[in-house]
Design an enzyme around this catalytic site. Structure first.
Site, mmCIF file in Angstrom:
data_model
loop_
_atom_site.group_PDB
_atom_site.id
_atom_site.type_symbol
_atom_site.label_atom_id
_atom_site.label_comp_id
_atom_site.label_asym_id
_atom_site.label_seq_id
_atom_site.Cartn_x
_atom_site.Cartn_y
_atom_site.Cartn_z
ATOM 1 N N GLY A 1 0.855 -1.229 -0.064
ATOM 2 C CA GLY A 1 0.028 0.030 -0.114
ATOM 3 C C GLY A 1 0.916 1.304 0.093
ATOM 4 N N ASP B 1 -3.543 -7.282 -4.832
ATOM 5 C CA ASP B 1 -4.321 -7.170 -3.716
ATOM 6 C C ASP B 1 -3.822 -8.076 -2.621
ATOM 7 O OD1 ASP B 1 -6.265 -7.464 -1.794
ATOM 8 O OD2 ASP B 1 -7.956 -7.580 -3.132
ATOM 9 N N VAL B 2 -3.078 -7.323 -1.774
ATOM 10 C CA VAL B 2 -2.329 -8.249 -0.722
ATOM 11 C C VAL B 2 -2.994 -9.118 0.196
ATOM 12 C CG1 VAL B 2 -0.147 -7.108 -0.579
ATOM 13 C CG2 VAL B 2 -2.050 -6.121 0.776
ATOM 14 N N SER C 1 -2.447 0.967 14.822
ATOM 15 C CA SER C 1 -3.207 2.327 14.905
ATOM 16 C C SER C 1 -3.552 2.498 16.402
ATOM 17 C CB SER C 1 -4.425 2.287 14.159
ATOM 18 O OG SER C 1 -5.475 3.107 14.687
ATOM 19 N N TYR D 1 -12.770 -2.011 12.441
ATOM 20 C CA TYR D 1 -11.084 -1.459 12.288
ATOM 21 C C TYR D 1 -10.181 -1.457 13.366
ATOM 22 C CZ TYR D 1 -7.625 2.116 10.886
ATOM 23 O OH TYR D 1 -6.268 2.616 10.735
HETATM 24 P P1 NAP Z 1 -4.573 5.668 2.483
HETATM 25 O O1 NAP Z 1 -4.154 7.090 2.520
HETATM 26 O O2 NAP Z 1 -6.045 5.412 2.422
HETATM 27 O O3 NAP Z 1 -3.663 4.490 1.638
HETATM 28 C C1 NAP Z 1 -3.875 3.329 1.587
HETATM 29 C C2 NAP Z 1 -2.774 2.579 0.755
HETATM 30 O O4 NAP Z 1 -3.281 1.240 0.829
HETATM 31 C C3 NAP Z 1 -2.989 2.903 -0.530
HETATM 32 O O5 NAP Z 1 -1.655 3.015 -1.158
HETATM 33 C C4 NAP Z 1 -3.631 1.605 -1.242
HETATM 34 O O6 NAP Z 1 -3.457 1.582 -2.627
HETATM 35 C C5 NAP Z 1 -3.531 0.643 -0.480
HETATM 36 N N1 NAP Z 1 -4.225 -0.601 -0.405
HETATM 37 C C6 NAP Z 1 -5.505 -0.691 0.177
HETATM 38 N N2 NAP Z 1 -5.938 -1.806 -0.029
HETATM 39 C C7 NAP Z 1 -4.985 -2.684 -0.672
HETATM 40 C C8 NAP Z 1 -4.840 -4.028 -0.842
HETATM 41 N N3 NAP Z 1 -5.959 -4.831 -0.758
HETATM 42 N N4 NAP Z 1 -3.764 -4.451 -1.730
HETATM 43 C C9 NAP Z 1 -2.736 -3.408 -1.564
HETATM 44 N N5 NAP Z 1 -2.796 -2.175 -1.372
HETATM 45 C C10 NAP Z 1 -4.086 -1.858 -0.741
HETATM 46 O O7 NAP Z 1 -4.225 4.906 3.971
HETATM 47 P P2 NAP Z 1 -2.921 5.843 5.101
HETATM 48 O O8 NAP Z 1 -3.536 6.768 5.889
HETATM 49 O O9 NAP Z 1 -1.945 6.101 4.523
HETATM 50 O O10 NAP Z 1 -2.933 4.445 6.049
HETATM 51 C C11 NAP Z 1 -2.056 3.499 5.943
HETATM 52 C C12 NAP Z 1 -1.885 2.434 6.863
HETATM 53 O O11 NAP Z 1 -1.843 3.186 8.209
HETATM 54 C C13 NAP Z 1 -2.958 1.646 7.020
HETATM 55 O O12 NAP Z 1 -2.745 0.376 7.343
HETATM 56 C C14 NAP Z 1 -4.067 2.365 8.165
HETATM 57 O O13 NAP Z 1 -4.835 1.723 8.814
HETATM 58 C C15 NAP Z 1 -2.831 2.867 8.989
HETATM 59 N N6 NAP Z 1 -3.148 4.007 9.911
HETATM 60 C C16 NAP Z 1 -3.461 5.082 9.358
HETATM 61 C C17 NAP Z 1 -3.643 6.316 10.314
HETATM 62 C C18 NAP Z 1 -3.951 7.640 9.686
HETATM 63 O O14 NAP Z 1 -3.916 8.469 10.525
HETATM 64 N N7 NAP Z 1 -3.596 7.888 8.523
HETATM 65 C C19 NAP Z 1 -3.840 5.843 11.690
HETATM 66 C C20 NAP Z 1 -3.578 4.774 12.096
HETATM 67 C C21 NAP Z 1 -3.238 3.830 11.198
HETATM 68 P P3 NAP Z 1 -4.237 2.327 -3.889
HETATM 69 O O15 NAP Z 1 -3.759 3.752 -3.756
HETATM 70 O O16 NAP Z 1 -3.760 1.643 -5.110
HETATM 71 O O17 NAP Z 1 -5.743 2.234 -3.734
#
Ligand code: NAP
Length: 243
Positions: A13, A64-65, A143, A156
């Site tokens: 991702g 899709d992982v 998270s 989640y």
């Molecule tokens: P994001 O902006 O929504 O980006 C999600 C990424 O995951 C994108 O690159 C997307 O690819 C990829 N993805 C989604 N489903 C996938 C799948 N089935 N196979 C391969 N790739 C997939 O999310 P983010 O905020 O950067 O979050 C990244 C991680 O940190 C997540 O695990 C999230 O739960 C965790 N997290 C985030 C926050 C926060 O505040 N942002 C807080 C706590 C934890 P595409 O672009 O191709 O769709």
């Protein structure tokens, strides 16, 4: 910084958000990086171009992982093109904000599959090589939702708590084999995931503002370079939850 010179990393991702930031930060520290994505090929190619501009190797791989056959292909492609995966960042994840009463069975399965099953599949696919080489870094994006319940929902929060249990299991299992496993527990980092969630307000954060991707990426680099820290969950959360 060249601490990770000649190391090979896979970030799931990594087309945008935290994953893209971690991919670039690992490259800045010397690593070659495989940039996995699900849909946004253009964004993943841009991350690769930015990594190559730093003088490192990069490879974008669609997969899709949460699907075992796609994970097998992903790992084979990365190891053929870049070399053996030494640093694995299980970052791919989704959030579907819902009250418990409104979560459907298919939404539950989707969130658990993408957030948890993917981590199991990709880690299982790379762990044999890490054990053979007696070196590995596993970094799982959990998270604050695992610690406080968070701002997305029970599906989640459950998925992110499972990531911490998986991290502990890996840390114990491979502690004598040069492999560390740690988790990062962010909140709330300004990415698409957060800006799309109406419940995710800066008012939840004691510091009063969202975090930046680099606040998390710098911790991922620390975990990739550190050899004595394992089984830990590092919070990056503006003071929301104090450990
Ligand atoms: P994001 O902006 O929504 O980006 C999600 C990424 O995951 C994108 O690159 C997307 O690819 C990829 N993805 C989604 N489903 C996938 C799948 N089935 N196979 C391969 N790739 C997939 O999310 P983010 O905020 O950067 O979050 C990244 C991680 O940190 C997540 O695990 C999230 O739960 C965790 N997290 C985030 C926050 C926060 O505040 N942002 C807080 C706590 C934890 P595409 O672009 O191709 O769709």
């Amino acid at each position: 910084m060249n601490d990770l010179k000649d190391r090979i990393a896979l970030v799931t991702g990594a087309s945008r958000g935290i994953g893209a930031g971690i991919a670039l930060a690992l490259a800045r520290s010397g690593a070659s990086v495989a940039v996995n994505y699900r849909e946004r090929a253009d964004a993943a190619q841009q991350v690769c171009a930015d990594i190559r501009a730093l003088g490192r190797n990069a490879l974008a791989v669609q997969a899709d992982v949460s699907v075992a056959a796609e994970v097998s292909r992903l790992v084979a492609d990365v190891e053929r093109e870049l070399g053996p995966i030494e640093i694995l960042v299980n970052n791919a994840g989704i959030a579907i904000p819902r009250k418990l009463e409104d979560i459907t069975e298919s939404e539950w399965d989707l969130v658990l599959n993408i957030n948890v099953k993917s981590m199991f599949l990709v880690t299982q696919a790379v762990i044999g090589g890490m054990r053979q080489r007696k070196w590995g870094r596993i970094i799982n994006l959990s998270s604050v939702a695992a610690q406080t319940g968070g701002a997305v929902g029970a599906h989640y929060a459950s998925s992110k708590a499972a990531m911490i249990g998986f991290t502990h299991s890996c840390a114990n299992a491979y502690v004598k084999e040069g492999i560390t496993a740690n988790a990062i527990a962010p909140a709330l980092i300004e990415t698409d995931m957060v800006t799309a969630n109406q419940n995710a307000s800066p008012a939840l954060i004691p510091m009063g503002h969202f975090g930046a991707v680099d606040d998390v990426a710098s911790v991922a680099v620390m975990l990739a370079t550190n050899s004595y820290m394992t089984g830990q969950t590092i919070s990056v959360n503006g003071g929301w939850y104090l450990t």
